[in-house]
Design an enzyme around this catalytic site. Structure first.
Site, short mmCIF file in Angstrom:
data_model
loop_
_atom_site.label_atom_id
_atom_site.label_comp_id
_atom_site.label_asym_id
_atom_site.label_seq_id
_atom_site.Cartn_x
_atom_site.Cartn_y
_atom_site.Cartn_z
N GLU A 1 -8.57 0.65 -3.16
CA GLU A 1 -9.47 0.65 -2.01
C GLU A 1 -10.35 1.89 -2.08
O GLU A 1 -9.86 2.99 -2.35
CB GLU A 1 -8.69 0.64 -0.70
CG GLU A 1 -7.89 -0.62 -0.49
CD GLU A 1 -7.11 -0.59 0.80
OE1 GLU A 1 -6.75 0.50 1.24
OE2 GLU A 1 -6.86 -1.67 1.38
N ASN B 1 0.85 -1.20 0.00
CA ASN B 1 0.00 0.00 0.00
C ASN B 1 0.88 1.24 0.00
O ASN B 1 1.68 1.44 0.91
CB ASN B 1 -0.90 -0.03 1.24
CG ASN B 1 -1.90 1.13 1.27
OD1 ASN B 1 -1.51 2.28 1.06
ND2 ASN B 1 -3.16 0.82 1.52
N ARG C 1 -6.74 12.72 1.41
CA ARG C 1 -5.66 13.15 2.30
C ARG C 1 -4.29 12.65 1.83
O ARG C 1 -3.28 13.21 2.15
CB ARG C 1 -5.94 12.69 3.73
CG ARG C 1 -5.93 11.19 3.89
CD ARG C 1 -6.22 10.77 5.32
NE ARG C 1 -7.64 11.00 5.67
CZ ARG C 1 -8.19 10.53 6.80
NH1 ARG C 1 -7.46 9.82 7.64
NH2 ARG C 1 -9.46 10.75 7.08
N HIS D 1 -3.97 -4.40 7.61
CA HIS D 1 -4.11 -3.24 8.50
C HIS D 1 -3.31 -3.40 9.78
O HIS D 1 -3.56 -4.31 10.58
CB HIS D 1 -5.57 -2.89 8.84
CG HIS D 1 -5.66 -1.50 9.37
ND1 HIS D 1 -5.91 -0.40 8.57
CD2 HIS D 1 -5.45 -1.02 10.62
CE1 HIS D 1 -5.90 0.69 9.31
NE2 HIS D 1 -5.62 0.35 10.56
#
Ligand SMILES: CC(=O)[C@@H](O)[C@H](O)COP(=O)(O)O
Ligand SMILES: NCC(=O)COP(=O)(O)O
Length: 258
Positions: free
Chosen positions: A79, A16, A58, A201
């Site tokens: 995502e 990611n 962001r 995560h």
């Protein structure tokens, strides 16, 4: 074995690149370029590039997604929240994978999994629209059998188990064991239904091993820890190191069984 099943001792790494964009956006410069990070990650053995287009942009911006799509040799895993704006955008870019995630504007990071049960109709509509464009859909959910059953019912071939509570349990051995068992059992429950089960995560270089060793997990999506490590050893080395740790954990367990 269907292409959805985990490929046994091989476990994929989705890198990611969100927080390369966080650093870029901190000063409004064009560097560090998330696209450069993606290229380095693929050279280092990443099996997919994951990027989270948040509603507040962001970190990852629309232009990043559009520019990166034709450059990738592996897979783009985009995502996005279950909103018409995001689904329409995803259909215009047509990444190989879209992972539907919940989003609360004020959250610091993704706090929980998508509530497929509560938002069944909206998720089903989004899944169908994405699948009509040939996009493989994953649902980012908590390790919960009822959510997995709802994901299966809504027609998602892939789920990604939210490992945030496992990561937050660090230091509390009982809680860690409990969360790891939840993930193990959930992955088994999903694979038994023919689903590909990913996870992600909050995973980093010393908590990833136990998750990577779970045979039913096909892919781990990891970002924040890799970008943090890259500050000290470089992006390519940080990716190589994470992939090696994951494969060792998977093969190590496999070899122990022989
Ligand atoms: C869904 C997920 O776990 C990651 O995409 C995570 O959201 C990273 O991005 P943030 O740090 O902006 O939450
Ligand atoms: N879906 C998880 C992801 O893409 C990366 O999460 P993190 O490693 O940045 O916490």
């Amino acid at each position: 074995m269907s292409f959805l099943q985990p490929s046994g001792p091989v476990i994929d790494l989705g890198v990611n690149i969100d927080h390369v964009a966080t650093l870029r956006n901190a000063r409004g410069t064009v560097y560090p370029d998330p696209l450069h990070a993606a290229m380095l990650a693929e050279q280092a053995g990443a099996d997919a590039i994951t990027l989270h287009l948040r509603e507040d942009r962001r970190h990852i911006r629309d232009a990043d997604v559009i520019a990166l799509r034709p450059l990738l040799v592996t897979r783009m895993n985009l995502e996005a929240a279950v909103t018409q704006e995001m689904i329409d955008f995803a259909c215009s870019v047509r990444p190989q994978d879209v992972c539907l995630v919940p989003e609360r504007r004020e959250e610091v990071t993704t706090e929980g999994g998508l509530d497929v049960i509560r938002y069944f109709k909206q998720v089903e509509t989004a899944v169908r629209q994405l699948q009509r464009e040939g996009i493989r859909v994953s649902l980012f959910i908590d390790p919960d059998e009822q959510q997995i059953a709802a994901s299966f019912e809504v027609g998602a071939p892939v789920i990604e188990l939210h490992t945030g509570r496992y990561a937050e349990a660090e230091g509390d051995d009982a809680a860690l064991a409990h969360e790891l068992e939840r993930i193990r059992a959930s992955a088994r429950f999903g694979v038994e239904r023919g689903m590909r089960v990913n996870a992600g995560h909050g995973l980093h270089y010393t908590n990833v091993q136990a998750i990577a060793a779970l045979d039913d997990i096909g892919e781990l999506n990891i970002g924040h820890a890799i970008v943090a490590q890259a500050v000290f050893i470089g992006f390519e080395h940080a990716v190589r190191q994470m992939k090696a740790i994951m494969v060792d954990a998977r093969l190590g367990i496999a070899l122990d069984r022989q």
